[in-house]
Design a protein around this motif. Sequence first.
Motif, PDB file in Angstrom:
ATOM      1  N   GLY A 178     -79.798  48.073 -32.043  1.00  0.00           N
ATOM      2  CA  GLY A 178     -79.671  48.313 -30.691  1.00  0.00           C
ATOM      3  C   GLY A 178     -77.738  48.211 -29.865  1.00  0.00           C
ATOM      4  O   GLY A 178     -77.655  48.373 -29.603  1.00  0.00           O
ATOM      5  N   ASP A 179     -77.172  47.527 -30.600  1.00  0.00           N
ATOM      6  CA  ASP A 179     -75.994  47.043 -30.736  1.00  0.00           C
ATOM      7  C   ASP A 179     -75.277  47.765 -31.029  1.00  0.00           C
ATOM      8  O   ASP A 179     -74.000  48.008 -31.168  1.00  0.00           O
ATOM      9  N   ASN A 180     -75.314  48.946 -31.898  1.00  0.00           N
ATOM     10  CA  ASN A 180     -74.497  49.861 -32.655  1.00  0.00           C
ATOM     11  C   ASN A 180     -75.530  51.488 -32.773  1.00  0.00           C
ATOM     12  O   ASN A 180     -75.134  52.197 -33.839  1.00  0.00           O
ATOM     13  N   LEU A 181     -76.257  51.348 -31.126  1.00  0.00           N
ATOM     14  CA  LEU A 181     -76.447  53.134 -31.654  1.00  0.00           C
ATOM     15  C   LEU A 181     -75.659  53.534 -31.195  1.00  0.00           C
ATOM     16  O   LEU A 181     -76.223  54.943 -32.257  1.00  0.00           O
ATOM     17  N   LEU A 182     -74.848  53.871 -31.156  1.00  0.00           N
ATOM     18  CA  LEU A 182     -73.774  54.766 -30.762  1.00  0.00           C
ATOM     19  C   LEU A 182     -72.895  54.938 -31.878  1.00  0.00           C
ATOM     20  O   LEU A 182     -72.243  55.874 -31.693  1.00  0.00           O
ATOM     21  N   GLU A 183     -72.335  54.221 -32.598  1.00  0.00           N
ATOM     22  CA  GLU A 183     -71.702  54.442 -34.013  1.00  0.00           C
ATOM     23  C   GLU A 183     -72.499  53.548 -35.066  1.00  0.00           C
ATOM     24  O   GLU A 183     -71.530  54.900 -36.136  1.00  0.00           O
ATOM     25  N   ILE A 184     -73.056  53.574 -35.186  1.00  0.00           N
ATOM     26  CA  ILE A 184     -73.851  53.642 -36.994  1.00  0.00           C
ATOM     27  C   ILE A 184     -74.644  54.627 -37.391  1.00  0.00           C
ATOM     28  O   ILE A 184     -74.634  56.083 -36.863  1.00  0.00           O
ATOM     29  N   THR A 185     -74.218  55.173 -38.127  1.00  0.00           N
ATOM     30  CA  THR A 185     -74.160  56.964 -38.813  1.00  0.00           C
ATOM     31  C   THR A 185     -75.634  56.744 -39.687  1.00  0.00           C
ATOM     32  O   THR A 185     -76.255  55.527 -39.909  1.00  0.00           O
ATOM     33  N   ILE A 186     -75.717  58.176 -39.827  1.00  0.00           N
ATOM     34  CA  ILE A 186     -77.544  58.071 -40.106  1.00  0.00           C
ATOM     35  C   ILE A 186     -76.969  57.937 -41.624  1.00  0.00           C
ATOM     36  O   ILE A 186     -78.400  57.099 -42.327  1.00  0.00           O
ATOM     37  N   GLU A 187     -76.336  57.716 -42.610  1.00  0.00           N
ATOM     38  CA  GLU A 187     -76.058  57.039 -44.159  1.00  0.00           C
ATOM     39  C   GLU A 187     -76.430  55.885 -43.728  1.00  0.00           C
ATOM     40  O   GLU A 187     -77.268  54.803 -44.494  1.00  0.00           O
ATOM     41  N   ASP A 188     -75.947  54.981 -42.401  1.00  0.00           N
ATOM     42  CA  ASP A 188     -75.676  54.130 -42.515  1.00  0.00           C
ATOM     43  C   ASP A 188     -76.991  53.318 -41.975  1.00  0.00           C
ATOM     44  O   ASP A 188     -77.697  52.413 -42.464  1.00  0.00           O
ATOM     45  N   LEU A 189     -78.138  53.939 -41.509  1.00  0.00           N
ATOM     46  CA  LEU A 189     -79.353  53.340 -40.646  1.00  0.00           C
ATOM     47  C   LEU A 189     -80.235  53.160 -42.399  1.00  0.00           C
ATOM     48  O   LEU A 189     -80.730  53.028 -42.327  1.00  0.00           O
ATOM     49  N   LYS A 190     -80.136  54.119 -43.612  1.00  0.00           N
ATOM     50  CA  LYS A 190     -80.807  54.521 -44.640  1.00  0.00           C
ATOM     51  C   LYS A 190     -80.921  53.341 -45.456  1.00  0.00           C
ATOM     52  O   LYS A 190     -81.768  52.566 -45.270  1.00  0.00           O
TER      53      LYS A 190
END
Length: 292
Positions: A276-288
Amino acid sequence: MKGTNITHNRQDIIFKKMSVLFKNETLKYYELNLPKIISVKPTELPVINVSDRNMDFVFELEDNSLLHLEFQTTWKKADLLRFAQYDIALFQKERRKINTVVIYSGKYESAESELDMGLNKYKVLQVFMIKYDGIKRYKEIKRKIEKEEALTDKDLMDLVFLPLMRNEKSEEEVTKEALELAITIPDEDKKEAVIGSLLGFSDNYVREEYINKLKEVIRMTKIGASLFEEGVEKGKREGEKEFAIRILSKRFGNQLTEEIKDKIRKADEKTIDYIGDNLLEITIEDLKELLK
């Protein structure tokens, strides 16, 4: 401003944010020899059979005159007639002197400034944004934010007007980049002023089918954050997860697979807070990686 795009309530919020930046810096920024701005005024006018558009912006000046500001990414001689009609209606309402300034995007180096109607002549002041290097200013402001250096008023103004400067990309693309950069400004008041101003001005030079995408990005940030806080207070953790999925789906499209969505739904509170704090910064790789 296109009246169909922003509600009156939202307009009021934007105008308040804009006033933080534009009271003292607008005229200096544009090198206009006019009295200081003291307030931003509503643009609705009782104009009948003139246009389905409102004036872009009206400011009250220190000498009790008005500044009528228009932003143009195209040029037609008919625009001068439209501006003249606005000013007549504005004068009829306010009975004050009007200074009309037209700001042209980086596409233009010159345009006609006078409408000759015989004995009556209508003239506007002009500013051509092509003289500002948008690519250079974006890099300079980005570097200052990354190094945690204080941003000047000119930096903030440049960030707001970055989409109108000389750029290689479209106004829409630069607006999105400027917005994403503004989100990283540490000072909350300055951040909100820039974001509010970007939204207010972009409504004049971004195509209508694209403006909703920009407003969605804004909702992801300032308003989105408040939605997250509201969700915490009400204990709606599941709603927060679905909100995150909806926003991330807009960012990543098909890359956000059903498997990833399910992992978000099953994620713990700490993980959801981080997303939630990083909705715009997070990448799809980071998310995985985060959801392993």
